[in-house]
Write an enzyme that holds these catalytic residues in place. Structure first.
Site, short mmCIF file in Angstrom:
data_model
loop_
_atom_site.label_atom_id
_atom_site.label_comp_id
_atom_site.label_asym_id
_atom_site.label_seq_id
_atom_site.Cartn_x
_atom_site.Cartn_y
_atom_site.Cartn_z
N HIS A 127 -23.36 -25.46 19.79
CA HIS A 127 -24.40 -26.11 20.64
C HIS A 127 -25.62 -26.16 19.47
O HIS A 127 -25.92 -24.89 19.17
CB HIS A 127 -24.71 -25.37 21.95
N GLU B 294 -20.31 -22.75 33.21
CA GLU B 294 -21.64 -22.95 32.99
C GLU B 294 -22.13 -23.84 31.61
O GLU B 294 -21.54 -23.51 30.57
CB GLU B 294 -22.45 -21.49 32.73
C1 GRF Z 1 -22.89 -31.18 16.28
O1 GRF Z 1 -24.41 -31.19 16.06
C2 GRF Z 1 -22.62 -30.00 17.51
O2 GRF Z 1 -23.72 -29.22 17.70
C3 GRF Z 1 -22.79 -31.07 18.74
O3 GRF Z 1 -22.35 -32.23 18.40
C4 GRF Z 1 -22.54 -32.27 17.08
C5 GRF Z 1 -20.97 -32.83 16.51
O4 GRF Z 1 -21.37 -33.32 15.19
N1 GRF Z 1 -22.10 -30.31 19.80
P1 GRF Z 1 -20.17 -33.74 14.32
O5 GRF Z 1 -19.24 -34.71 15.04
O6 GRF Z 1 -19.19 -32.69 14.03
O7 GRF Z 1 -20.54 -34.56 13.17
#
Ligand code: GRF
Length: 211
Positions: free
Chosen positions: A108, A142
Site C-alpha cells: 500500500h 480490514e
Molecule cells: C502500487 O503503487 C501499489 O502500491 C498500489 O498499486 C500500485 C501498483 O503499481 N497498490 P504497478 O501496477 O505495480 O505498477
C-alpha cells in the site's frame, strides 16, 4: 515456494519481482500472474517472462464472492503458497481472505496506518506529513489494515507534487516488496493468531527501511 501475483494495471511491482528472481535474490517461483483486466500491461510483462497468465474479468460476475470464487478456482491448479497483490484493484471478500488466510501480501503506497484507501500521495502532502512511503502487509478483512511487515520510508521534499512523490514511492516499492516476499519465502515472516511474526517473535511494528 510458489507464488501467484495478482494485478490490475501496469505491473511495475510485478516486473520488480521478475527481475529480482532473475538476479537470484528471491527464492520464489511465479506460477501464475492473474489480472481482472484483460488490457493490464502486467500480463504482457508476464508473457514476456514466460510466466503463465490468467484473466478473470470482475464485470462478468454478479458479486464480489462469485468473482472471488472464480479467482480461487483459477489459482487452484497452480497450488500457490503465497498470493502477492501488486496493484490488484479489487477488494477481496471475507470468504477469499479466510480461504488464503496468512498467505496474502499487499503493498500500500503510504506509511500505514496513515492513509489507507486511495489518493495517498496527495493526502500525505495535504496533511503536511514529513515522511511518506509504502507498506507491505498481510491481507485481512480490514482494508489496508492487516499486520504490517515492512515499510519503506522517504522524507517529503518541500514543494513536491503528488506525481513526484508517487514516482519516488514507487521506486521504494520495487525494493521493499521483493524483500518482504523473501522474508516470507524463507519462513522468517509468518502469520499466526492475527499477527505477523518475525523469527518466532510477534512483530508489533513493521520493519522500516529509510531511503
Ligand atoms: C502500487 O503503487 C501499489 O502500491 C498500489 O498499486 C500500485 C501498483 O503499481 N497498490 P504497478 O501496477 O505495480 O505498477
Amino acid at each position: 515456494m510458489k507464488a501467484a501475483i495478482l494485478i490490475s494495471g501496469s505491473g511495475t511491482n510485478l516486473q520488480s519481482f521478475i527481475d529480482t528472481i532473475a538476479q537470484g535474490n528471491l527464492d520464489l517461483d511465479i506460477a501464475v500472474v492473474l489480472s481482472n483486466r484483460p488490457d493490464a500491461y502486467g500480463l504482457t510483462r508476464a508473457r514476456d517472462a514466460d510466466i503463465q497468465t490468467a484473466c478473470i474479468e470482475h464485470g462478468a460476475f454478479e458479486g464480489r464472492v462469485q468473482f472471488d470464487r472464480a479467482v480461487a478456482a483459477s489459482l487452484e491448479p497452480f497450488d500457490p503458497d503465497l498470493l502477492i497483490l501488486a496493484g490488484f484493484m479489487r477488494i477481496l471478500s471475507p470468504w477469499f481472505v479466510t480461504r488464503y488466510e496468512g498467505k496474502v501480501l499487499n503493498i500500500h503506497p503510504a506509511l500505514l496506518p496513515r492513509h489507507p484507501g486511495l489518493d495517498t500521495h496527495a493526502r500525505a502532502l495535504r496533511a503536511g506529513d514529513s515522511h511518506h512511503g509504502s507498506t507491505v502487509h498481510f491481507v485481512t478483512d480490514e482494508l489496508d489494515g492487516g499486520p504490517r511487515i515492512l515499510a519503506g520510508r522517504i522524507a517529503v521534499n518541500a514543494g513536491e507534487t503528488p506525481e513526484q512523490l508517487q514516482e519516488r514511492v514507487q521506486a521504494v516499492e520495487h525494493r521493499i516488496y521483493p524483500q518482504a516476499a523473501q522474508l516470507f519465502a524463507t519462513g522468517r515472516i509468518t502469520y499466526r493468531n492475527g499477527a505477523a511474526w518475525l523469527d518466532g517473535k510477534i512483530l508489533a511494528d513493521p520493519l522500516i527501511v529509510d531511503y
